[in-house]
Design an enzyme around this catalytic site. Structure first.
Site: not given
Lengths: 345, 345
Positions: A135, A149, A151-153, A303-306
């Site tokens: 992403s 933007h 995002n591929y999942r 999840g990892r906020i940053e």
């Protein structure tokens, strides 16, 4: 009172803490998932890591500045690689994340994704899943250059509690200019229409509509930008066919987007134009924090906020009750966001 | 595609469109609610409008700039008065809103507020309510001067579907500094502790804890600021007693807050300190758009967006993975937000 904050967070957290690593392992999959490279989990991880390399290389070439990398693994398997370029020459903030997650989801999420109507025991707990995705959000400095933007999942659930193993693909790429330049909008949509048309003549219309309906800032009565394509829950043909389409979409990120930024990166602009860009960045924040499913899901599951909030712009602005004057380029942009025109008619 | 955006918005909207007015009517209540001034609806409206006058006058005196006013009514009754001071000499953005709403809420909201466990027919629809409130957020320019938020409100439901008429008060005032200055924190909390103590010796501890638990940015493991007081669903004594407490709390806004801004408005500061303030403003945006009930409720029900989002700062910043160094004032502030210390021990 020490602990109030930690408790509030821990009560919602379902993802393990990350362990940072200097050297990224060749695969983020659990050892049991690493075979001869022929499984979709392996192929998808390989594809998104190659896409991360290719796209960050293209951005660095256009910007002149390197990405900073943070990578981590989790004790139970999975991990991530965040690459962020901040305060570059061309981009104010550009991030490309890859992540592999072994987690669990509520049964309703499984049903929504698979269309399953099979009754599920209320006490059965959560459905284990595997997810891998790439992403990215990129915010250029120049107000004439658009934000992008993508995002591929790929998702897979384990066989669980009588429910069969399920899998599906999702993704999309969309463009958010502050100033809408018709020629650029046509180039972006045209690039994705060509990719779609190669795989299914119905894809572009279907996935463009999906983006139109998804990227809406409901409380403003505006779209976030000029859309693009968006799809989810795709499992209506064999996995390799959808994988090839996802791969082609990720490969189209650079040709659909980078030329538009290169074209406008040195455009002259006024302080008022910069402020308009900053107000549109504020709208971007509103969409991501209020509506975006990936963001709101990520914030709640720990999840990892940053990495999750890497999508937010470096700076944004909220000016009370600003309405651009009739006949201005700002007004034209706003009208596009309110009316959502077609770009490949 | 014209209409996609409008449809998405209309499907959630439950509040009527506003009609702007140049002259604010002496009462925003429906005509049938205007009596001899002795009803709580009348007394509360009078109180919040006087508080709006007093507080905006005190802010204008400290800033030197006047507020801009927008006022509106709604066809079915109710309306609002937004006052915003933007780009002042001292405040970057300060807003004080008064609103009177005739609306309807889902039965679960009625239950949550009243503690009613009476079964409700699933098809019974929504519970009609009256709400009047004052709400405010003020963001100063100088990074050493704190942001303040307050909100005092009164709710009443009509007798409905066998449920009795219900009423309750809510509200609170809280402080969000970018730099935590112990003396200022003690002044702010001390002022509200004194107001609480005059009304009930248990109020301060109880309402301070409520604020501590409410103003949490869950995904960051941080409080938004240094808290204050917060209460909701208060109907455990006679209405006039709680009304007097609410009135005293609104009257404490100016003495608890304005001296802190006057003290720091001309403090020297560096570019790095301004950036830290901007990052804390980003956290403010995260709290308001993700967690704040007033904001998220307002965005979904179609209230006046510019008044609801008046709480957002003029500008904000998201810098990737910023962590202040040990021993710095920025680190001290962050530790306060992570540990949530007592200020009136």
């Amino acid at each position: 009172p020490v602990g109030i904050v930690a408790q509030a967070v821990a009560s919602e957290k379902t993802i393990e803490d990350e362990t940072y690593v200097d050297e990224v392992p060749w695969s983020l999959l659990q050892e049991g998932c690493r075979g001869d490279g022929s499984s979709m989990r392996e192929k998808f991880e390989k594809m998104i890591r190659a896409a991360q390399d290719d796209i960050t290389a293209a951005i660095t070439e256009a910007d002149g500045k390197e990405f900073h990398q943070d990578a981590w693994t989790r004790p139970g398997g999975g991990g991530g690689i965040s690459r962020v370029l901040q305060d570059g020459n061309v981009w104010e903030k550009a991030g490309v994340n890859v992540s592999v997650v072994y987690g669990s989801m509520p049964p309703e999420a499984y049903r929504a994704a698979t269309g399953s109507t099979k009754p599920i025991d209320a006490d059965a707990g959560r459905v284990p899943f595997f997810a891998a995705g790439i992403s990215s959000v990129m915010h250029p400095k120049n107000p004439m250059a658009p934000t992008m933007h993508f995002n591929y999942r790929y998702f897979e659930t384990d066989e669980w509690n009588g429910l069969p193993k399920a899998w599906w693909f999702g993704g999309g790429t969309d463009l958010t200019p502050s100033y809408v330049i018709d020629e650029d909008a046509k180039h972006f949509h045209g690039t994705y229409k060509a990719v779609c048309d190669e795989h299914d003549p119905e894809y572009y219309a279907k996935f463009k509509k999906w983006a139109d309906e998804y990227f809406i800032i409901g409380h403003r009565g505006e779209t976030r930008g000029i859309g693009g394509i968006f799809f989810d829950d795709q499992n209506d043909r064999d996995p390799d066919t959808i994988f090839k389409f996802s791969t082609a979409c990720a490969a189209a990120v650079v040709p659909s987007y980078v030329p538009l930024v290169v074209k406008h990166k040195d455009d002259p602009f006024t302080e008022e134009q910069k402020e308009w860009q900053q107000m549109r960045r504020g709208r971007y924040v509103e969409f991501n924090l209020v509506y975006d499913r990936g963001t709101t899901f990520g914030l709640k599951t720990g999840g990892r906020i940053e990495s999750i909030l890497m999508s937010l712009p470096l700076t944004a602005r909220w000016q009370y009750d600003f309405e651009p004057e009739e006949g201005t380029p700002e007004r034209y942009a706003l009208e596009c966001f309110r009316k959502n025109p077609e770009w490949c008619a």
